[in-house]
Design an enzyme around this catalytic site. Structure first.
Site, PDB file in Angstrom:
ATOM      1  CD1 TRP A 101      -2.148  -2.252   1.659  1.00 17.43           C
ATOM      2  CD2 TRP A 101      -3.018  -1.102  -0.062  1.00 17.43           C
ATOM      3  NE1 TRP A 101      -3.185  -2.994   1.131  1.00 17.43           N
ATOM      4  CE2 TRP A 101      -3.740  -2.317   0.085  1.00 17.43           C
ATOM      5  CE3 TRP A 101      -3.383  -0.219  -1.074  1.00 17.43           C
ATOM      6  CZ2 TRP A 101      -4.805  -2.663  -0.747  1.00 17.43           C
ATOM      7  CZ3 TRP A 101      -4.450  -0.565  -1.912  1.00 17.43           C
ATOM      8  CH2 TRP A 101      -5.140  -1.771  -1.742  1.00 17.43           C
TER       9      TRP A 101
ATOM     10  CG  ASP B 261      -3.258   4.357   4.135  1.00 19.48           C
ATOM     11  OD1 ASP B 261      -4.300   4.199   4.801  1.00 19.48           O
ATOM     12  OD2 ASP B 261      -2.998   3.703   3.106  1.00 19.48           O
TER      13      ASP B 261
ATOM     14  CE  LYS C 128      -8.182  -2.186   4.714  1.00 20.65           C
ATOM     15  NZ  LYS C 128      -8.318  -3.499   4.082  1.00 20.65           N
TER      16      LYS C 128
END
Length: 362
Positions: free
Chosen positions: A103, A173, A197
């Site tokens: 990511w 992030d 999530k």
């Protein structure tokens, strides 16, 4: 509910059963208005109350100090990979990134489309199985910001502490570990996270941005890609993902009911500990590839001796009610995502299944 699966999906992920039941109760008739919240105007008083309350809940639970904006955006964290350099990476500046996994790498590739990028630290040589030591981060003094990915969902590595960046804005992030533990938000100029999530269902991305970051943004950015647009309009410039925001509202209330982030963190450590213990005490039957000092309590990755045995593990686990244990297609192996809403009982059941599988296949 006895027929609930043992849900270890990486995202969209498990939601608290109590939240789902409350949403079910309000689904057709929201607070007696004769309509679902999915049917009403985002300009209505009923929706705006939910919208504003959700911001206040997040501010209270996460300890967000004054001087920050809370934005509800669309396009997932992946859109933020582009919006951040579009808004903040000005000419003559450098976007600095810590490369910790898949990511972080995606964020870097997007930033390169808009300006100069520097890798302040990287764990690529360790195959992203270890978060770089904070002392290894070499920050260009001309940096527009330093970007970190607090938890790599695919590899299963997490920052246990965050770098001090002085006057250079720190951006994180936190898509896969936001609200899993207390964090000093004041260290960050921006925190962002896809909801699917730990916050709620997919469809909304939360961005927490320091006010000073929203000043003097380039005027050439398309309207919907400007943070200023959403800030000035309380994230209501266009129709927001109203139902997703409503679900985030319910999840935040559930977190408060559990006792807040200190209790949530304690529960997460205990849950993850069950599975990590099953790995570490297996005598090598299971192998946890991530360095112990970087292990994530949110995404627990592990391997068996060969891929055939891993396929057998997944097949048998599914027959026993476990969902989502196959590792990401890019790295293989196995992964259990133990987000806030995954019950202790599910983690205990998985640890017991792992012990039983080992006894039958050693």
């Amino acid at each position: 509910m006895g027929n609930r699966a043992f849900n270890f999906n990486a995202g969209p992920a498990a939601l608290p059963l109590e939240v789902l039941q409350r949403a079910q109760e309000e689904f057709v008739d929201f607070k007696g208005i004769g309509m679902s919240i999915m049917e009403i105007s985002h300009r209505s008083a009923e929706y705006e109350q939910v919208h504003n309350e959700t911001q206040e809940l997040l501010k209270r639970i996460f300890g967000i100090p004054n001087g920050y904006q809370i934005l509800f955006l669309q396009g997932g964290a992946s859109t933020q990979f582009a919006m951040i350099p579009m808004n903040f990476l000005k000419a003559g500046k450098v976007g600095s990134y810590v490369l910790t996994g898949a990511w972080a790498e995606k964020a870097i590739q997007e930033a390169k489309l808009f300006g100069e990028v520097a890798i302040a630290a990287s764990s690529a040589e360790q195959k992203f199985m270890k978060i770089p030591d904070l002392s290894e981060i070499k920050l260009d003094p001309n940096s527009a910001y330093l970007h970190v990915t607090s938890n790599e969902t695919i590899e299963g590595a997490q920052f246990q502490a965050f770098p001090e960046t002085g006057n250079i804005p720190l951006i994180a992030d936190m898509s896969s570990d936001i609200l899993s533990r207390p964090v000093d938000v004041s260290k960050f100029s921006m925190i962002y996270a896809g909801a699917q999530k730990n916050l709620g269902p997919s469809g909304v991305t939360v961005a927490i941005i320091k006010d000073e970051m929203l000043q003097d943004l380039p005027k050439s950015i398309p309207t919907m890609m400007r943070y200023e647009t959403h800030s000035k309009n309380n994230s209501l410039y266009n129709t927001p993902p109203a139902y997703s925001i409503y679900m985030v509202n319910l999840v935040l209330k559930w977190i408060e009911e559990q006792g807040g982030l200190s209790v949530i963190e304690k529960n997460n450590i205990e849950k993850a500990g069950l599975i990590y213990s099953a790995i570490d005490q297996s005598g090598g039957f299971y192998r946890g590839p991530v360095d112990t000092g970087s292990r994530s309590p949110m995404n627990i990755t592990f391997r068996l001796q060969n891929e055939e045995l891993e396929k057998q593990f997944v097949k048998e686990s599914e027959k026993n009610g476990f969902v989502g244990l196959k590792g990401h297609r890019s790295v293989g192996g196995l992964r259990a995502s133990t987000y806030n809403a995954v019950p202790y009982a599910s983690c205990k059941a998985l640890a017991d299944f792992m012990a039983d599988f080992q006894s039958r296949n050693s």
